[in-house]
Each structure stands twice: as structure tokens, then as C-alpha cells.
Scaffold this motif. Structure first.
Motif, mmCIF file in Angstrom:
data_model
loop_
_atom_site.group_PDB
_atom_site.id
_atom_site.type_symbol
_atom_site.label_atom_id
_atom_site.label_comp_id
_atom_site.label_asym_id
_atom_site.label_seq_id
_atom_site.Cartn_x
_atom_site.Cartn_y
_atom_site.Cartn_z
ATOM 1 N N PRO A 62 18.333 5.421 17.537
ATOM 2 C CA PRO A 62 18.277 6.871 17.799
ATOM 3 C C PRO A 62 16.932 7.376 18.308
ATOM 4 C CG PRO A 62 19.475 6.450 15.777
ATOM 5 C CD PRO A 62 18.928 5.131 16.222
ATOM 6 N N ASP A 63 15.835 6.888 17.728
ATOM 7 C CA ASP A 63 14.522 7.350 18.186
ATOM 8 C C ASP A 63 14.246 6.906 19.615
ATOM 9 O OD1 ASP A 63 14.064 8.593 15.795
ATOM 10 O OD2 ASP A 63 12.797 7.009 14.964
ATOM 11 N N ALA A 64 14.701 5.713 19.970
ATOM 12 C CA ALA A 64 14.507 5.235 21.339
ATOM 13 C C ALA A 64 15.337 6.055 22.324
ATOM 14 C CB ALA A 64 14.890 3.754 21.439
ATOM 15 N N LEU A 65 16.572 6.373 21.956
ATOM 16 C CA LEU A 65 17.410 7.205 22.824
ATOM 17 C C LEU A 65 16.832 8.607 22.959
ATOM 18 C CD1 LEU A 65 20.998 6.137 21.688
ATOM 19 C CD2 LEU A 65 19.780 5.484 23.777
ATOM 20 N N SER A 66 16.281 9.138 21.850
ATOM 21 C CA SER A 66 15.639 10.443 21.913
ATOM 22 C C SER A 66 14.430 10.422 22.839
ATOM 23 C CB SER A 66 15.211 10.884 20.506
ATOM 24 O OG SER A 66 14.467 12.084 20.554
ATOM 25 N N VAL A 223 0.273 13.547 27.726
ATOM 26 C CA VAL A 223 1.450 13.785 26.880
ATOM 27 C C VAL A 223 1.154 13.421 25.437
ATOM 28 C CG1 VAL A 223 3.822 13.025 26.459
ATOM 29 C CG2 VAL A 223 3.072 13.511 28.785
ATOM 30 N N SER A 224 0.365 12.384 25.215
ATOM 31 C CA SER A 224 0.015 11.986 23.854
ATOM 32 C C SER A 224 -0.730 13.099 23.123
ATOM 33 C CB SER A 224 -0.843 10.714 23.892
ATOM 34 O OG SER A 224 -1.251 10.339 22.603
ATOM 35 N N VAL A 225 -1.590 13.819 23.836
ATOM 36 C CA VAL A 225 -2.376 14.887 23.206
ATOM 37 C C VAL A 225 -1.507 16.091 22.866
ATOM 38 C CG1 VAL A 225 -4.284 16.497 23.536
ATOM 39 C CG2 VAL A 225 -4.500 14.137 24.337
ATOM 40 N N VAL A 226 -0.617 16.487 23.768
ATOM 41 C CA VAL A 226 0.137 17.727 23.570
ATOM 42 C C VAL A 226 1.433 17.527 22.801
ATOM 43 C CG1 VAL A 226 -0.817 18.728 25.679
ATOM 44 C CG2 VAL A 226 1.374 17.542 25.771
ATOM 45 N N SER A 227 1.868 16.281 22.601
ATOM 46 C CA SER A 227 3.181 16.060 21.984
ATOM 47 C C SER A 227 3.162 16.141 20.470
ATOM 48 C CB SER A 227 3.715 14.685 22.402
ATOM 49 O OG SER A 227 2.956 13.647 21.799
ATOM 50 N N GLY A 228 2.044 15.753 19.854
ATOM 51 C CA GLY A 228 1.992 15.715 18.404
ATOM 52 C C GLY A 228 2.611 14.481 17.791
ATOM 53 N N HIS A 229 3.172 13.582 18.601
ATOM 54 C CA HIS A 229 3.760 12.320 18.124
ATOM 55 C C HIS A 229 4.812 12.553 17.035
ATOM 56 C CE1 HIS A 229 1.120 9.351 20.161
ATOM 57 N NE2 HIS A 229 0.266 10.347 20.158
ATOM 58 N N ILE A 230 5.669 13.534 17.229
ATOM 59 C CA ILE A 230 6.745 13.774 16.267
ATOM 60 C C ILE A 230 7.904 12.847 16.599
ATOM 61 C CG2 ILE A 230 8.272 15.490 15.232
ATOM 62 C CD1 ILE A 230 6.324 17.633 16.247
ATOM 63 N N ARG A 231 8.101 11.861 15.748
ATOM 64 C CA ARG A 231 9.066 10.803 16.043
ATOM 65 C C ARG A 231 10.484 11.364 16.126
ATOM 66 N NH1 ARG A 231 8.444 4.848 13.494
ATOM 67 N NH2 ARG A 231 10.094 3.803 14.646
ATOM 68 N N GLY A 232 11.162 11.024 17.215
ATOM 69 C CA GLY A 232 12.522 11.493 17.415
ATOM 70 C C GLY A 232 12.610 12.867 18.036
ATOM 71 N N LEU A 239 5.055 6.748 24.425
ATOM 72 C CA LEU A 239 4.563 7.039 23.074
ATOM 73 C C LEU A 239 5.369 6.281 22.027
ATOM 74 C CD1 LEU A 239 3.961 10.900 23.303
ATOM 75 C CD2 LEU A 239 2.361 9.046 23.762
ATOM 76 N N HIS A 240 6.659 6.152 22.255
ATOM 77 C CA HIS A 240 7.501 5.421 21.302
ATOM 78 C C HIS A 240 7.130 3.939 21.274
ATOM 79 C CE1 HIS A 240 10.888 4.804 18.694
ATOM 80 N NE2 HIS A 240 11.463 3.960 19.530
ATOM 81 N N VAL A 241 6.809 3.385 22.433
ATOM 82 C CA VAL A 241 6.360 1.987 22.485
ATOM 83 C C VAL A 241 5.077 1.816 21.680
ATOM 84 C CG1 VAL A 241 5.460 0.182 24.007
ATOM 85 C CG2 VAL A 241 7.470 1.501 24.694
#
Length: 288
Positions: A62-66, A223-232, A239-241
Motif C-alpha cells: 500500500p505505501d508503495a502504491l500510494s 520534495v524531501s524538504v516540503v513533503s514531511g516524509h509522511i509515510r503513505g 522518498l519511499h525508496v
């Protein structure tokens, strides 16, 4: 000296030194194998280490598909917007003379020289909770940073130059004679663009869009800075990798990376096709 004489001289020079030619070709293939084929082999071999079942399970998680959905959504929004901007900017720069023209060209090239991480930090300072517009956005329940809008803005910034910089020299080379003739014949601005300008730039436009898409899909720093790394929720594929790799889940990390690799290869095929089409048209002298 004629072009045919120059071409004959160049061919004779190449034939006269076969050893140098062989060494150069061999060096090119060696560099290609070390810096492209070997990394691709490592990615695919690591992804398939535990078999196809684990490989597909990792990509369908699911996280990869997201992450895949978010990546394609960000690309689907940022690339058309950059397409519109690139065409408009190229039109202005190539067809008109105005004050600030050189400044506009410099600003178009700005993302090439500014680190994507710095661009992401700028958006955080502008639209974050403690940023310049943070309080105003919170009062209206608008979230830019750590959400899709911030990811799209960061992606747009790093991909701004690609369409415009492909079209500007092409449109400058073509000049304005055909547009001026169509104007004298009574065509309006839209008719002039649709029937004259667009057919002349279509392959260059496709090439710019392909480059823009490839850059948008693989963007990491901003994208890493502005995304917040919220999984899913706010993780794109790159970032998921990173998260999977940091968790020592190497097989899943390389499996998802191979998905990026497949998408990159498809884009590369489109790039080569459009580039070869442009070269053939230029050699034949036909309008692009």
C-alpha cells in the motif's frame, strides 16, 4: 572549401588512425558499462534476490502504491503547467523585444544553479506554519507544506527550464516571417499559433516535455524538504525508496527503485524517439 570536401577529409582522417578510433569507442563502451549498465544490473539483481513473489509484493504494498500515485499526480500537474509556461515564455522571448528580456531568460535558468534543497527550504519559509504566509494559511485551513500543493510547487520549480529552454532557441531560429505572413492574411493570434507556430515546434515541444517529465519523476531534494516524509501520504517514489533503504529493507527498496527504473526507461525511449525525429527533420530541412 565545400561541404563535400570537408566531409571527405574528415572520413579520411578517421580511416587513417584506426587504433585511436578503436580506443575511443572502447573507452566509451567501458564508461557506459561501468556507470550505467552495472548500476542497472545491481538494482535488478537485488530486487529479484528473493524471487518474483517478493518483488511484486514490495511494489504492490500500500505505501508503495500510494507513493506511485502521488508521484504520477505531481508529474501530471507540474508538467502541463510547465508546458504552458514554457510555450508562453519561449513565445515572448523569441517573438518580442522588451525591457527585462535578458532578466527573464536568466530567471528561467535559475533552477539550474539553485540547489533543490534550498528551493524546498524557501517554500517552507514562505508557506510553513511559522512562515511568512503561515498564519494566513492556517486561518483559512489551507495546507501547502507537508501536502500535495507543496510537492507540486517544488516539482514545478526544479522543472521550469526544460520546456522553455528547448523551445527558445528553436523559435528564435525559425524567426517570425511565417507568423507575419499569416497575420497579413487575416489570421488571429490563436489561428497563427495553432496552424503555424505549433506545427513548427511540435517535436521540440515533445522533447522538452519528456525531459521535464523525467526530471519531475525523479526529483528528491526539494520534495524531501516540503513533503514531511509522511509515510503513505506525502512520500513520492524516490522518498519511499530512501525510507525502505534506511530501514534495511533492501529488497523492497530495490524493488521500488526498479519501478522507477522502468518508468525512466520508458521516458528514455520517448526521448530518443523525439530526438531522432528532430534530427531527421533538421537534416531534411522540413519544418519541425
Amino acid at each position: 572549401m565545400s561541404a563535400m570536401t570537408l566531409a571527405a577529409s574528415a572520413n579520411a582522417a578517421r580511416r587513417s588512425n584506426p587504433l585511436a578510433r578503436t580506443l575511443l569507442i572502447g573507452a566509451a563502451w567501458l564508461v557506459f558499462a561501468l556507470f550505467l549498465l552495472l548500476p542497472l544490473y545491481v538494482v535488478l539483481s537485488e530486487a529479484l534476490k528473493l524471487g518474483l513473489g517478493t518483488f511484486f509484493t514490495s511494489m504492490l504494498e500500500p505505501d508503495a502504491l500510494s507513493a506511485l500515485t502521488l508521484t504520477l499526480l505531481a508529474v501530471g500537474i507540474s508538467v502541463p503547467l510547465n508546458l504552458l509556461f514554457g510555450v508562453a515564455a519561449a513565445w515572448c522571448v523569441s517573438k518580442y523585444e522588451f525591457r527585462g528580456k535578458s532578466l527573464l531568460v536568466t530567471l528561467i535558468d535559475l533552477p539550474f544553479s539553485v540547489s533543490p534543497v534550498i528551493a524546498g527550504l524557501v517554500y517552507v519559509l514562505l508557506f510553513g506554519a511559522q512562515g511568512f504566509f503561515g498564519e494566513w494559511l492556517q486561518d483559512r485551513d489551507i495546507q501547502i507544506v507537508f501536502a500535495l500543493p507543496g510537492i507540486v510547487l517544488a516539482t514545478i520549480f526544479v522543472t521550469v527550464p526544460f520546456v522553455a529552454r528547448e523551445l527558445i532557441p528553436l523559435m528564435q531560429e525559425q524567426g517570425t516571417q511565417e507568423e507575419e505572413a499569416s497575420r497579413l492574411l487575416g489570421a488571429n493570434g490563436w489561428q497563427m499559433f495553432w496552424h503555424i507556430t505549433l506545427p513548427n515546434i511540435r517535436w521540440g515541444l515533445i522533447y522538452g516535455v519528456v525531459l521535464c517529465t523525467a526530471r519531475a519523476m525523479g526529483e528528491f531534494g526539494a520534495v524531501s524538504v516540503v513533503s514531511g516524509h509522511i509515510r503513505g501520504y506525502t512520500n513520492t517514489l524516490p522518498l519511499h525508496v530512501e525510507i525502505l533503504y534506511n530501514e534495511y529493507n533492501h529488497v523492497a527498496a530495490f524493488s521500488v527503485a526498479s519501478l522507477l527504473l522502468i518508468l525512466a526507461l520508458l521516458i528514455l525511449l520517448l526521448k530518443q524517439w523525439s530526438e531522432s525525429r528532430i534530427n531527421r527533420l533538421r537534416q531534411s530541412g522540413a519544418p519541425e
